[in-house]
Design a protein around this motif. Structure first.
Motif, mmCIF file in Angstrom:
data_model
loop_
_atom_site.group_PDB
_atom_site.id
_atom_site.type_symbol
_atom_site.label_atom_id
_atom_site.label_comp_id
_atom_site.label_asym_id
_atom_site.label_seq_id
_atom_site.Cartn_x
_atom_site.Cartn_y
_atom_site.Cartn_z
ATOM 1 N N ASP A 145 55.298 33.374 41.528
ATOM 2 C CA ASP A 145 54.158 34.123 42.067
ATOM 3 C C ASP A 145 54.606 35.429 42.726
ATOM 4 O O ASP A 145 55.767 35.580 43.106
ATOM 5 C CB ASP A 145 53.432 33.277 43.128
ATOM 6 C CG ASP A 145 52.561 32.206 42.496
ATOM 7 O OD1 ASP A 145 52.538 32.104 41.252
ATOM 8 O OD2 ASP A 145 51.907 31.460 43.247
ATOM 9 N N VAL A 191 57.084 36.012 46.374
ATOM 10 C CA VAL A 191 58.058 34.954 46.676
ATOM 11 C C VAL A 191 59.463 35.513 46.898
ATOM 12 O O VAL A 191 60.362 34.792 47.300
ATOM 13 C CB VAL A 191 58.104 33.867 45.571
ATOM 14 C CG1 VAL A 191 56.758 33.166 45.448
ATOM 15 C CG2 VAL A 191 58.536 34.449 44.242
ATOM 16 N N THR A 227 52.583 28.955 46.340
ATOM 17 C CA THR A 227 53.639 29.389 45.421
ATOM 18 C C THR A 227 54.417 28.183 44.904
ATOM 19 O O THR A 227 54.920 28.195 43.787
ATOM 20 C CB THR A 227 54.618 30.386 46.093
ATOM 21 O OG1 THR A 227 55.335 29.715 47.141
ATOM 22 C CG2 THR A 227 53.895 31.592 46.649
ATOM 23 N N TYR A 258 59.872 30.015 44.210
ATOM 24 C CA TYR A 258 58.727 29.880 45.101
ATOM 25 C C TYR A 258 59.184 30.227 46.515
ATOM 26 O O TYR A 258 60.372 30.401 46.770
ATOM 27 C CB TYR A 258 58.097 28.482 45.029
ATOM 28 C CG TYR A 258 58.936 27.360 45.608
ATOM 29 C CD1 TYR A 258 59.827 26.661 44.807
ATOM 30 C CD2 TYR A 258 58.833 27.003 46.961
ATOM 31 C CE1 TYR A 258 60.607 25.633 45.330
ATOM 32 C CE2 TYR A 258 59.608 25.970 47.491
ATOM 33 C CZ TYR A 258 60.497 25.301 46.674
ATOM 34 O OH TYR A 258 61.272 24.299 47.186
#
Lengths: 203, 128
Positions: free
Chosen positions: A17, A20, A96, A89
């Motif tokens: 995402d 991150v 995330t 993440y």
């Protein structure tokens, strides 16, 4: 054509995402000595790094998504030729982490099926803001049979180690397949590798 | 720093120190962190004039990029020749080169048409 001065070339991708810390993994914004305003304005597309593993000189070409993930436009062309993927993440952001499963599906759809993956729980220097435990990270990695590591791009924890491990996993996979006879190889001088940061890993 | 009018001739004599058979005689490293950019004898010396943005831009001038003319480069035909290097996103058929470890740069540029790269000799250091 010049002689090849390396044994293997691995293309690696950073996926995950927005926010991150993928870009920080590639571009450390190291403010230790001075600010590179010009470079940080344009942004890094990819890096080439050389590592030595088991006596082989390996070139890693590491790509960032350049924000494509924001528009869900990560497609086959980005994945093309990728041999390794760092799935990132943020340990301080639950969503995330939940999206890792989504990214794994995206990888299954678009990437080469034998691509080597590794999950990174980034920002492990921000322990006070942690919402995803290390155990949960390990569990999801185990579930999918993927390697896992917690990292901090900002504090430079485990970043080089993560790339070395991913490269090593690809090397394991490609061993036996790399006997290309027509690649003229030259002897590679052994050199001491740059000392890895000796900082403790996150617990 | 020498006066401007004196800066032509030293190039002729100095280049022998780090150029041998038209190639970089020594290892090329980042000025700031020592990261290895090129192995010895892996690139060709080339004298050409090219403007490169300054590594440190004045902060009071955020619109206009300040350049300087660089006259000596190492020419790298294949990007995988580099030991460690960063490539920026493309701006007008160029990518700029930066240190892969500390992100200092530009230390040179990459031409996206020819796919050749050029390392600015004044922005790196040599080592054995």
């Amino acid at each position: 054509m010049a002689k090849k001065t390396y044994d293997l070339l691995f293309k690696l991708l950073l996926i995950g995402d927005s926010g991150v810390g993928k870009t920080c993994i590639l571009f450390r914004f190291s403010d230790n000595h001075f600010t590179t305003t010009f470079i940080s304005t344009i942004g890094i597309d990819f890096k080439i790094k050389t590592v030595e593993l088991r006596g082989k000189k390996i070139k890693l070409q590491i790509w960032d998504t350049a924000g494509q993930e924001r528009f869900h436009t990560i497609t086959t062309s980005y994945y093309r030729g990728a041999m390794g993927i760092m799935l990132v993440y943020d340990i301080t952001n639950e969503k995330t982490f939940d999206d890792i499963v989504k990214w794994l599906r995206n990888i299954d759809e678009h990437a080469n099926e034998d691509v080597e993956k590794m999950i990174l729980g980034n920002k492990c220097d921000m322990e006070e803001k942690r919402v995803v435990s290390k155990e949960r990270g390990e569990a999801i990695a185990r579930e999918h049979g993927i390697r896992f590591m917690e990292t901090s791009a900002k504090a430079n924890i485990n970043i080089d180690r993560a790339f070395s491990e991913l490269a090593e996993a690809i090397l394991d996979k490609t061993a036996g397949r790399e006997a290309d006879a027509d690649h003229s190889r030259i002897a590679v001088e052994r050199r001491p590798s740059r000392a890895p940061p000796s900082r403790a890993c996150c617990t | 720093m020498a006066e401007m009018e004196n800066d032509v001739s030293p190039i002729e004599t100095e280049q022998r120190e780090y150029v041998e058979d038209g190639k970089n005689k020594l290892v090329v490293q980042c000025k700031f962190c020592g990261s290895k950019i090129l192995d010895k004898k892996s690139s060709n010396y080339i004298a050409q004039e090219k403007d490169l943005p300054l590594m440190q831009q004045a902060s009071n001038n955020d619109r206009e990029v300040q350049n300087e003319t660089i006259k000596e480069f190492y020419h790298v035909e294949n990007m995988y020749t580099f030991e460690n290097i960063g490539f920026t996103h493309t701006v007008d058929n160029h990518k700029y080169l930066s240190c892969a470890d500390c992100d200092a740069g530009p230390v040179g540029y990459h031409d996206t048409n020819t796919r050749h790269s050029y390392v600015a000799i004044s922005r790196i250091v040599h080592s054995k």
